[in-house]
Design a protein around this motif. Structure first.
Motif, PDB file in Angstrom:
ATOM      1  N   TYR A   4     -39.742  -6.764  10.215  1.00  0.00           N
ATOM      2  CA  TYR A   4     -38.655  -5.956   9.678  1.00  0.00           C
ATOM      3  C   TYR A   4     -38.526  -6.146   8.173  1.00  0.00           C
ATOM      4  O   TYR A   4     -38.376  -5.179   7.424  1.00  0.00           O
ATOM      5  CB  TYR A   4     -37.347  -6.320  10.389  1.00  0.00           C
ATOM      6  N   VAL A   7     -41.459  -4.383   6.407  1.00  0.00           N
ATOM      7  CA  VAL A   7     -41.316  -2.925   6.393  1.00  0.00           C
ATOM      8  C   VAL A   7     -40.270  -2.517   5.365  1.00  0.00           C
ATOM      9  O   VAL A   7     -40.463  -1.565   4.603  1.00  0.00           O
ATOM     10  CB  VAL A   7     -40.962  -2.400   7.807  1.00  0.00           C
ATOM     11  N   THR A   8     -39.150  -3.228   5.296  1.00  0.00           N
ATOM     12  CA  THR A   8     -38.112  -2.872   4.328  1.00  0.00           C
ATOM     13  C   THR A   8     -38.587  -3.088   2.897  1.00  0.00           C
ATOM     14  O   THR A   8     -38.259  -2.298   2.011  1.00  0.00           O
ATOM     15  CB  THR A   8     -36.829  -3.676   4.587  1.00  0.00           C
ATOM     16  N   LYS A   9     -39.392  -4.118   2.656  1.00  0.00           N
ATOM     17  CA  LYS A   9     -39.929  -4.334   1.307  1.00  0.00           C
ATOM     18  C   LYS A   9     -40.870  -3.200   0.911  1.00  0.00           C
ATOM     19  O   LYS A   9     -40.830  -2.703  -0.216  1.00  0.00           O
ATOM     20  CB  LYS A   9     -40.675  -5.673   1.237  1.00  0.00           C
ATOM     21  N   ILE A  10     -41.717  -2.769   1.847  1.00  0.00           N
ATOM     22  CA  ILE A  10     -42.667  -1.675   1.571  1.00  0.00           C
ATOM     23  C   ILE A  10     -41.895  -0.377   1.303  1.00  0.00           C
ATOM     24  O   ILE A  10     -42.217   0.370   0.370  1.00  0.00           O
ATOM     25  CB  ILE A  10     -43.659  -1.507   2.744  1.00  0.00           C
ATOM     26  N   LEU A  11     -40.865  -0.121   2.099  1.00  0.00           N
ATOM     27  CA  LEU A  11     -40.082   1.105   1.912  1.00  0.00           C
ATOM     28  C   LEU A  11     -39.318   1.082   0.592  1.00  0.00           C
ATOM     29  O   LEU A  11     -39.214   2.109  -0.088  1.00  0.00           O
ATOM     30  CB  LEU A  11     -39.108   1.309   3.079  1.00  0.00           C
ATOM     31  N   ARG A  12     -38.782  -0.072   0.195  1.00  0.00           N
ATOM     32  CA  ARG A  12     -38.067  -0.170  -1.076  1.00  0.00           C
ATOM     33  C   ARG A  12     -38.996   0.050  -2.258  1.00  0.00           C
ATOM     34  O   ARG A  12     -38.604   0.665  -3.260  1.00  0.00           O
ATOM     35  CB  ARG A  12     -37.394  -1.536  -1.202  1.00  0.00           C
ATOM     36  N   LYS A  13     -40.224  -0.438  -2.159  1.00  0.00           N
ATOM     37  CA  LYS A  13     -41.171  -0.250  -3.264  1.00  0.00           C
ATOM     38  C   LYS A  13     -41.596   1.209  -3.392  1.00  0.00           C
ATOM     39  O   LYS A  13     -41.868   1.695  -4.485  1.00  0.00           O
ATOM     40  CB  LYS A  13     -42.418  -1.126  -3.058  1.00  0.00           C
ATOM     41  N   ASN A  14     -41.668   1.920  -2.271  1.00  0.00           N
ATOM     42  CA  ASN A  14     -42.183   3.293  -2.269  1.00  0.00           C
ATOM     43  C   ASN A  14     -41.086   4.328  -2.052  1.00  0.00           C
ATOM     44  O   ASN A  14     -41.374   5.453  -1.630  1.00  0.00           O
ATOM     45  CB  ASN A  14     -43.254   3.448  -1.187  1.00  0.00           C
ATOM     46  N   ILE A  15     -39.847   3.997  -2.318  1.00  0.00           N
ATOM     47  CA  ILE A  15     -38.737   4.921  -2.075  1.00  0.00           C
ATOM     48  C   ILE A  15     -38.862   6.189  -2.916  1.00  0.00           C
ATOM     49  O   ILE A  15     -38.521   7.282  -2.452  1.00  0.00           O
ATOM     50  CB  ILE A  15     -37.365   4.216  -2.305  1.00  0.00           C
ATOM     51  N   LEU A  18     -41.381   8.511  -1.242  1.00  0.00           N
ATOM     52  CA  LEU A  18     -40.822   9.053  -0.003  1.00  0.00           C
ATOM     53  C   LEU A  18     -39.805  10.154  -0.270  1.00  0.00           C
ATOM     54  O   LEU A  18     -39.781  11.179   0.415  1.00  0.00           O
ATOM     55  CB  LEU A  18     -40.183   7.932   0.821  1.00  0.00           C
TER      56      LEU A  18
END
Length: 111
Positions: A4, A7-15, A18
């Motif tokens: 978890y 995944v949140t770190k990857i999503l924050r870097k690529n916000i 997205l």
């Protein structure tokens, strides 16, 4: 829990990527929806050839009725080869065969 967090770190870097992808997708959906409502379809008259061995009241009235809605194309040669050629080269779209006893069958209400 480590999955978890990853995944949140990857999503924050690529916000940013997205959000751009989401905005482009929504714009494309809106453009396609607007564009699809503007197209008006028109019906194209079908080229019909009527082949019969007799000229009687039924064939005349059927030809007259069909000519109001479709385009009647006369075929000079009614051999199977010329009919196949006319269909292949799109001189006609539909061939209607009326047998000699069609009027009698219609008058007696047979199918």
């Amino acid at each position: 829990m480590s999955v978890y967090k990853s995944v949140t770190k990857i999503l924050r870097k690529n916000i940013g990527h997205l959000v751009v992808g989401l905005v482009v997708t929504i714009i494309m959906f809106l453009l396609l929806a607007i564009n699809s409502t503007n197209h008006k379809q028109t019906l194209v008259n079908t080229k019909v050839a009527i082949i019969t061995s007799q000229k009687n009241a039924l064939t005349r009235s059927l030809t007259q009725y069909l000519s109001k809605q479709q385009k009647i194309v006369p075929l000079k040669n009614t051999s199977q080869r010329s009919i196949d050629d006319a269909l292949f080269f799109e001189k006609v779209d539909y061939v209607l065969y009326l047998p000699a006893n069609a009027q009698a069958k219609v008058q007696t209400e047979k199918k």
